[in-house]
Design an enzyme around this catalytic site. Structure first.
Site, PDB file in Angstrom:
ATOM      1  N   ASN A  51       0.834  -1.211   0.000  1.00 45.59           N
ATOM      2  CA  ASN A  51       0.000   0.000   0.000  1.00 45.59           C
ATOM      3  C   ASN A  51       0.866   1.259   0.000  1.00 45.59           C
ATOM      4  OD1 ASN A  51      -2.499  -1.474   0.275  1.00 45.59           O
ATOM      5  ND2 ASN A  51      -1.891  -1.872   2.392  1.00 45.59           N
ATOM      6  N   HIS A 137     -13.516  -1.552   7.248  1.00 47.97           N
ATOM      7  CA  HIS A 137     -12.309  -2.246   7.703  1.00 47.97           C
ATOM      8  C   HIS A 137     -12.488  -2.816   9.117  1.00 47.97           C
ATOM      9  CE1 HIS A 137      -8.003  -2.432   9.040  1.00 47.97           C
ATOM     10  NE2 HIS A 137      -7.826  -2.782   7.783  1.00 47.97           N
ATOM     11  N   GLU A 183     -15.327   4.292   4.802  1.00 46.89           N
ATOM     12  CA  GLU A 183     -14.006   4.545   4.223  1.00 46.89           C
ATOM     13  C   GLU A 183     -14.191   5.427   3.000  1.00 46.89           C
ATOM     14  OE1 GLU A 183     -11.807   0.838   3.567  1.00 46.89           O
ATOM     15  OE2 GLU A 183     -12.806  -0.039   5.289  1.00 46.89           O
ATOM     16  N   SER A 187     -10.739  -0.665   1.054  1.00 46.22           N
ATOM     17  CA  SER A 187      -9.403  -1.258   1.010  1.00 46.22           C
ATOM     18  C   SER A 187      -9.307  -2.488   0.123  1.00 46.22           C
ATOM     19  CB  SER A 187      -8.941  -1.599   2.423  1.00 46.22           C
ATOM     20  OG  SER A 187      -9.822  -2.531   3.016  1.00 46.22           O
ATOM     21  N   ASP A 212     -12.634   7.228   7.045  1.00 44.47           N
ATOM     22  CA  ASP A 212     -11.318   6.591   7.077  1.00 44.47           C
ATOM     23  C   ASP A 212     -10.670   6.752   5.699  1.00 44.47           C
ATOM     24  OD1 ASP A 212      -9.149   4.848   7.068  1.00 44.47           O
ATOM     25  OD2 ASP A 212     -10.195   3.234   8.123  1.00 44.47           O
ATOM     26  N   HIS A 215      -6.811   4.703   2.346  1.00 48.03           N
ATOM     27  CA  HIS A 215      -6.405   4.476   0.954  1.00 48.03           C
ATOM     28  C   HIS A 215      -6.684   5.663   0.040  1.00 48.03           C
ATOM     29  CE1 HIS A 215      -5.473   0.279   1.844  1.00 48.03           C
ATOM     30  NE2 HIS A 215      -6.511   0.350   2.660  1.00 48.03           N
ATOM     31  N   LYS A 246       0.733   3.741   4.979  1.00 46.72           N
ATOM     32  CA  LYS A 246       0.441   3.397   3.587  1.00 46.72           C
ATOM     33  C   LYS A 246       1.134   4.408   2.672  1.00 46.72           C
ATOM     34  CE  LYS A 246      -3.111   0.415   5.069  1.00 46.72           C
ATOM     35  NZ  LYS A 246      -4.378   0.278   5.740  1.00 46.72           N
TER      36      LYS A 246
HETATM   37  C1  LIG Z   1      -4.776  -0.444   6.906  1.00 43.73           C
HETATM   38  C2  LIG Z   1      -6.071   0.144   7.362  1.00 43.73           C
HETATM   39  C3  LIG Z   1      -6.250   0.562   8.668  1.00 43.73           C
HETATM   40  C4  LIG Z   1      -5.234   0.277   9.749  1.00 43.73           C
HETATM   41  O1  LIG Z   1      -4.080   1.002   9.586  1.00 43.73           O
HETATM   42  P1  LIG Z   1      -2.662   0.438  10.121  1.00 43.73           P
HETATM   43  O2  LIG Z   1      -1.828   1.625  10.252  1.00 43.73           O
HETATM   44  O3  LIG Z   1      -2.191  -0.546   9.104  1.00 43.73           O
HETATM   45  O4  LIG Z   1      -2.929  -0.230  11.448  1.00 43.73           O
HETATM   46  C5  LIG Z   1      -7.430   1.198   8.992  1.00 43.73           C
HETATM   47  N1  LIG Z   1      -8.390   1.398   8.067  1.00 43.73           N
HETATM   48  C6  LIG Z   1      -8.264   0.966   6.788  1.00 43.73           C
HETATM   49  C7  LIG Z   1      -9.354   1.203   5.817  1.00 43.73           C
HETATM   50  C8  LIG Z   1      -7.095   0.317   6.396  1.00 43.73           C
HETATM   51  O5  LIG Z   1      -6.977  -0.137   5.155  1.00 43.73           O
END
Ligand SMILES: *Cc1c(COP(=O)(O)O)cnc(C)c1O
Length: 400
Positions: A51, A137, A183, A187, A212, A215, A246
């Protein structure tokens, strides 16, 4: 040595996963740069699994910032932020994050997972209502469960069902806090939420919105600020969540929002209060990443990624090009695993994604593109996916 009763029980559970094709193992690939992985025998594969959308995890400026912070502040924070585990890089990072997201304030956590769980569980409690997209997620779902609030789930991006839950929550629980959770970019599917319509709905029913952008950051919006900024809707999002691990090439997570929101989290978010602060070197690396995002170099990386996305979506016939994530849904778990293995034979690593990360009948290959890929890398992926599609390989002929 004889197996303990516990081991017997765990082995039975693992056996059941194995027979369903759902047993997971940590791949033996070692990640050497965001677009290449190395196998146990030293073989190198071109990877589409990371990512690290802009290739910042291998950028020398981040490595330099991290190592100079390590020399200056040590390798670990030693304590929670609230027990003087913080440092100058932490404070600078949070100032820069607030600037980047154009909010009053921001607070960083050790991971995105800890951010989601700590934030949701502190904002809602018994008597409140949380309304989540079905594809949210695991960290968002876990935070919701931990809060003890009532939970309602709407089918992916289904605005009618979202409104149905909002209306119900308002009528049945007039005093409740109502929080909508989604989100910006999903993801495992790579599509976007209908943010404008969702913002209108949550306002109409007096609810709050947590978005969130794990991505969306680095991929969407001016200077990679995310989807909310691209659509000019950032000021309608009450709680903006992001990750630093990411596109920002480092590690950690953050919330950006009002001063009161951040002060509240400092007082209530248990994953912040009762956890050792992330190493200052992570904060320093994230700061360096934010510098790059705001620079002409960042702009160049983002537009190179956009070009890759456009080419790949065109070549594979994807109707959608909302992000750097492209799912190739194959059906059963074993088909996805076989397809991924077939690609390894050809020198490519594209991970298979299975239940429970995605629904049982929707196992898939997940292609994730990065500005660190070259045009040649991309052409190779397109060519090999095309070849597999034509031959015996299990691509594209899912059983269900
Ligand atoms: C990866 C992810 C997280 C968690 O983040 P990390 O820093 O990897 O713990 C939270 N929400 C989504 C949508 C993700 O893809």
């Amino acid at each position: 040595m004889t197996s303990s009763l516990l081991d017997l029980r765990l082995e039975a559970a693992l056996g059941a996963l194995e027979s369903e094709g759902l047993r997971r193992r940590i791949p033996e690939w070692s990640n050497s740069g965001s677009v290449s992985v190395q196998g146990p025998k030293g073989e190198r594969l071109l990877s589409f699994a990371s990512n690290d959308y802009l290739g910042l995890a291998i950028h020398p400026a981040l490595a330099e910032a991290a190592s100079s912070a390590a020399r200056r502040y040590g390798s670990g924070a030693g304590a929670s932020r609230l027990l003087a585990g913080g440092s100058l890089p932490h404070r600078q990072l949070e100032e820069r994050l607030a600037e980047f997201k154009q909010t009053e304030a921001a607070i960083s956590f050790s991971t995105g997972y800890a951010t989601a769980v700590g934030t949701i569980a502190s904002l809602a409690s018994r008597g409140d209502v949380l309304i989540l997209d079905k594809l949210s997620h695991a960290s968002l779902v876990d935070g919701a469960r931990l809060s003890g609030a009532l939970m309602r789930v709407f089918p992916h991006n289904n605005l009618d069902r979202l409104e149905h839950h909002l209306r119900w929550a308002r009528e049945a629980h007039p005093e409740a806090g109502i929080l909508v959770i989604t989100e910006s970019i999903f993801s495992m599917d790579g599509d976007a939420c209908p943010l404008r319509e969702m913002a209108e709905l949550k306002d109409r029913y007096g609810a709050w919105l947590l978005l969130d952008e794990a991505h969306g950051l680095g991929v969407r919006g001016p200077a990679g600020r995310g989807l909310a900024h691209e659509l000019n809707l950032a000021d309608r999002v009450d709680i903006q969540l992001g990750t630093l691990g990411k596109a920002l090439g480092s590690s950690g997570g953050f919330i950006a929002g009002s001063r009161s929101l951040i002060d509240f989290l400092i007082n209530r978010a248990r994953s912040l209060i009762f956890s050792t602060a992330p190493p200052p070197m992570n904060a320093a690396a994230s700061l360096a990443a934010l510098e790059i995002l705001a620079s002409p170099e960042g702009e160049k990386l983002q537009s190179l990624l956009a070009l890759h996305r456009k080419r790949f979506a065109g070549a594979l016939g994807f109707g959608q090009n909302e992000s750097a994530i492209f799912p190739i849904v194959l059906g059963g778990a074993s088909q996805a695993v076989k397809a991924s293995d077939a690609l390894v034979e050809k020198g490519l690593y594209v991970p298979s994604i299975r239940f429970p990360t995605v629904p049982r009948n929707a196992a898939r290959l997940r292609v994730s593109l990065s500005a660190a890929h070259t045009t040649d890398d991309l052409e190779r992926l397109v060519r090999i996916l095309g070849e597999l599609k034509k031959t015996d390989a299990p691509l594209y002929d899912g059983e269900d």
